[in-house]
Design a protein around this motif. Sequence first.
Motif, mmCIF file in Angstrom:
data_model
loop_
_atom_site.group_PDB
_atom_site.id
_atom_site.type_symbol
_atom_site.label_atom_id
_atom_site.label_comp_id
_atom_site.label_asym_id
_atom_site.label_seq_id
_atom_site.Cartn_x
_atom_site.Cartn_y
_atom_site.Cartn_z
ATOM 1 N N PHE A 61 16.981 20.773 -20.106
ATOM 2 C CA PHE A 61 17.431 19.425 -20.451
ATOM 3 C C PHE A 61 18.919 19.444 -20.767
ATOM 4 O O PHE A 61 19.533 20.515 -20.880
ATOM 5 N N GLU A 62 19.493 18.260 -20.913
ATOM 6 C CA GLU A 62 20.920 18.135 -21.198
ATOM 7 C C GLU A 62 21.231 18.718 -22.579
ATOM 8 O O GLU A 62 20.462 18.560 -23.522
ATOM 9 N N PRO B 262 20.941 18.096 -16.601
ATOM 10 C CA PRO B 262 21.541 19.220 -17.327
ATOM 11 C C PRO B 262 22.801 19.747 -16.653
ATOM 12 O O PRO B 262 22.825 19.937 -15.445
ATOM 13 N N ASP B 263 23.830 19.937 -17.439
ATOM 14 C CA ASP B 263 25.129 20.489 -17.044
ATOM 15 C C ASP B 263 25.871 19.645 -16.014
ATOM 16 O O ASP B 263 26.779 20.130 -15.349
ATOM 17 N N CYS B 264 25.514 18.381 -15.882
ATOM 18 C CA CYS B 264 26.313 17.486 -15.035
ATOM 19 C C CYS B 264 27.652 17.259 -15.714
ATOM 20 O O CYS B 264 27.724 17.123 -16.937
ATOM 21 N N ALA B 265 28.696 17.235 -14.951
ATOM 22 C CA ALA B 265 30.057 17.043 -15.478
ATOM 23 C C ALA B 265 30.346 18.021 -16.620
ATOM 24 O O ALA B 265 31.008 17.695 -17.584
ATOM 25 N N ASP B 266 29.815 19.235 -16.482
ATOM 26 C CA ASP B 266 29.964 20.302 -17.463
ATOM 27 C C ASP B 266 29.561 19.883 -18.868
ATOM 28 O O ASP B 266 30.152 20.291 -19.852
ATOM 29 N N ALA C 187 23.723 22.651 -20.572
ATOM 30 C CA ALA C 187 22.276 22.597 -20.419
ATOM 31 C C ALA C 187 21.638 23.455 -21.498
ATOM 32 O O ALA C 187 22.237 24.416 -21.984
ATOM 33 N N GLU C 188 20.430 23.094 -21.863
ATOM 34 C CA GLU C 188 19.604 23.889 -22.751
ATOM 35 C C GLU C 188 18.249 24.030 -22.083
ATOM 36 O O GLU C 188 17.854 23.183 -21.291
ATOM 37 N N TRP C 189 17.539 25.077 -22.414
ATOM 38 C CA TRP C 189 16.199 25.268 -21.875
ATOM 39 C C TRP C 189 15.331 26.011 -22.867
ATOM 40 O O TRP C 189 15.826 26.731 -23.726
ATOM 41 N N VAL C 190 14.039 25.773 -22.739
ATOM 42 C CA VAL C 190 13.027 26.486 -23.520
ATOM 43 C C VAL C 190 11.992 26.984 -22.524
ATOM 44 O O VAL C 190 11.598 26.260 -21.612
ATOM 45 N N GLU C 191 11.560 28.209 -22.737
ATOM 46 C CA GLU C 191 10.540 28.780 -21.866
ATOM 47 C C GLU C 191 9.501 29.474 -22.727
ATOM 48 O O GLU C 191 9.853 30.178 -23.676
ATOM 49 N N ASN D 143 22.334 19.282 -26.197
ATOM 50 C CA ASN D 143 22.271 18.399 -27.376
ATOM 51 C C ASN D 143 21.494 17.111 -27.121
ATOM 52 O O ASN D 143 21.737 16.099 -27.760
ATOM 53 N N ASN D 144 20.556 17.146 -26.197
ATOM 54 C CA ASN D 144 19.726 15.980 -25.914
ATOM 55 C C ASN D 144 18.284 16.450 -25.696
ATOM 56 O O ASN D 144 17.701 16.219 -24.651
ATOM 57 N N ALA D 145 17.733 17.079 -26.722
ATOM 58 C CA ALA D 145 16.383 17.637 -26.633
ATOM 59 C C ALA D 145 15.347 16.523 -26.516
ATOM 60 O O ALA D 145 15.524 15.443 -27.087
ATOM 61 N N PRO D 146 14.268 16.776 -25.796
ATOM 62 C CA PRO D 146 13.177 15.801 -25.753
ATOM 63 C C PRO D 146 12.687 15.516 -27.175
ATOM 64 O O PRO D 146 12.576 16.434 -27.997
ATOM 65 N N GLU D 147 12.429 14.279 -27.461
ATOM 66 C CA GLU D 147 12.062 13.854 -28.812
ATOM 67 C C GLU D 147 10.884 14.648 -29.371
ATOM 68 O O GLU D 147 10.869 15.001 -30.552
ATOM 69 N N GLU D 148 9.908 14.945 -28.519
ATOM 70 C CA GLU D 148 8.711 15.662 -28.963
ATOM 71 C C GLU D 148 9.033 17.054 -29.516
ATOM 72 O O GLU D 148 8.239 17.633 -30.251
ATOM 73 N N PHE D 149 10.190 17.589 -29.151
ATOM 74 C CA PHE D 149 10.537 18.953 -29.537
ATOM 75 C C PHE D 149 11.837 19.051 -30.325
ATOM 76 O O PHE D 149 12.378 20.136 -30.458
#
Length: 157
Positions: free
Chosen positions: A130-131, A107-111, A114-118, A133-139
């Motif tokens: 996670f990165e 997440p947020d490598c090379a700007d 990042a996204e997160w869910v809590e 626009n690259n959400a885990p498939e399950e979600f």
Amino acid sequence: MKSLSKCIFIILFSSVLTLESCKEKDSCIISHFTTISYGTSFGECVGYCIKTIAISDATINFQKTAHNDKSTYPDFDCDDSFPGFETLKLEIDIAAFCSMEPVIGCPDCADGGAEWVEISNSTHALRVTFEYNNAPEEFSSFIENLRFYLQRMEASC
């Protein structure tokens, strides 16, 4: 003496297994959660680089903050009603969420952002980052809904 060594080994082994099973249970004790939070952030950014929503009961809270220059970009906070919280809660697979790594990818490598869910309650919180626009498939559909709510709140506040 040999039987004493065996007893000590069995006691230690049982203790380790018990502790490990408690750790697993503790990480998923969050199954009774009261808040869903979601956010995005960009490290190399000017302006409002961090945007979050927190949804609980019948309320949604939107916040945006800047890393620097708080005089030009002061923290912003806005609340609205959210009657669909119980329905939204049903969309998340708790077992799958609990089994995920806390950080997925870079997440947020090379700007790249990042996204997160809590999900949280009054005593526990469990977050997956996670990165952008690259959400885990399950979600993916759950994350799409959270993205929509974030955009809606940003536009209406």
